[in-house]
Design a protein around this motif. Structure first.
Motif, PDB file in Angstrom:
ATOM      1  N   ASP A  22     -32.903  14.048  54.101  1.00 14.66           N
ATOM      2  CA  ASP A  22     -33.498  14.216  52.772  1.00 14.66           C
ATOM      3  C   ASP A  22     -32.632  15.041  51.821  1.00 14.66           C
ATOM      4  N   CYS A  23     -31.310  14.905  51.939  1.00 13.03           N
ATOM      5  CA  CYS A  23     -30.373  15.588  51.047  1.00 13.03           C
ATOM      6  C   CYS A  23     -30.069  14.667  49.865  1.00 13.03           C
ATOM      7  N   SER A  24     -30.211  15.173  48.667  1.00 14.65           N
ATOM      8  CA  SER A  24     -29.905  14.345  47.502  1.00 14.65           C
ATOM      9  C   SER A  24     -28.413  14.424  47.180  1.00 14.65           C
ATOM     10  N   VAL A  25     -27.891  13.332  46.641  1.00 12.27           N
ATOM     11  CA  VAL A  25     -26.478  13.261  46.274  1.00 12.27           C
ATOM     12  C   VAL A  25     -26.284  13.979  44.941  1.00 12.27           C
ATOM     13  N   ILE A  26     -25.398  14.959  44.913  1.00 18.61           N
ATOM     14  CA  ILE A  26     -25.074  15.716  43.706  1.00 18.61           C
ATOM     15  C   ILE A  26     -23.948  15.041  42.937  1.00 18.61           C
TER      16      ILE A  26
ATOM     17  N   HIS B 138     -20.881  14.941  47.504  1.00 18.72           N
ATOM     18  CA  HIS B 138     -21.495  16.266  47.634  1.00 18.72           C
ATOM     19  C   HIS B 138     -23.000  16.065  47.659  1.00 18.72           C
ATOM     20  N   LEU B 139     -23.649  16.702  48.638  1.00 14.58           N
ATOM     21  CA  LEU B 139     -25.092  16.572  48.803  1.00 14.58           C
ATOM     22  C   LEU B 139     -25.750  17.940  48.763  1.00 14.58           C
TER      23      LEU B 139
ATOM     24  N   VAL C  22     -27.210  25.147  50.849  1.00 14.07           N
ATOM     25  CA  VAL C  22     -25.805  24.837  51.109  1.00 14.07           C
ATOM     26  C   VAL C  22     -25.460  23.469  50.532  1.00 14.07           C
ATOM     27  N   ARG C  23     -24.274  23.377  49.937  1.00 15.70           N
ATOM     28  CA  ARG C  23     -23.759  22.090  49.471  1.00 15.70           C
ATOM     29  C   ARG C  23     -22.980  21.484  50.633  1.00 15.70           C
ATOM     30  N   ILE C  24     -23.274  20.240  50.935  1.00 17.49           N
ATOM     31  CA  ILE C  24     -22.601  19.537  52.026  1.00 17.49           C
ATOM     32  C   ILE C  24     -21.598  18.580  51.409  1.00 17.49           C
TER      33      ILE C  24
END
Length: 141
Positions: free
Chosen positions: A28-32, A57-58, A63-65
């Motif tokens: 459930d990480c959104s794409v930045i 970048h997510l 934390v940014r992944i």
């Protein structure tokens, strides 16, 4: 010396689209942002001759992944184990580890079911489609 601030945790992948799908759909990480980088300065900076890369970048909460797919890709890679020297993993926190675990698709590889350590922290390690290790944890309240 200037003060350091965290920016991201980077994971190299062989298939960026597949990795983005996993982090977006399963975690459930959104794409930045999504972008590409190439050129002599980049190749020199990463010390890979004629390198180029696709990035995503997510948003992983606090934390940014950064997922990155390099061209040319490296040859051969063994499946990382947590006790390998230099081993890395991404740690993400959830409020209820049991609910998270129950909602995981059966296709997601886990190292075990959720475990409670002697510190009271509950942990679950899983692998993304690239076999990168991810720790999902629930802190002792």
């Amino acid at each position: 010396m200037p003060e350091l601030q965290s920016h991201h945790v980077g994971l190299t992948v062989s298939d960026l689209d597949r990795a983005v799908d996993f982090y977006r759909d399963i975690l459930d990480c959104s794409v930045i942002a999504e972008f590409e980088v190439s050129g002599e300065a980049f190749a020199t900076g990463v010390d890979i001759e004629e390198a180029s890369a696709r990035f995503a970048h997510l948003d992983g909460g606090s934390v940014r992944i950064e997922l990155v797919e390099y061209e040319p890709p490296a040859e051969g890679r063994s499946v990382p184990q947590l006790n390998d020297t230099g081993a890395t993993h991404l740690g993400l926190e959830v409020e209820n580890l049991d609910v998270f675990y129950e909602q995981l698709p059966s296709t997601v590889k886990t190292l075990s079911s959720p475990q409670t350590t002697e510190t009271g922290t509950r942990i679950l390690f899983l692998r993304d489609p690239e076999d990168n290790l991810i720790e999902i944890l629930e802190l002792d309240a």
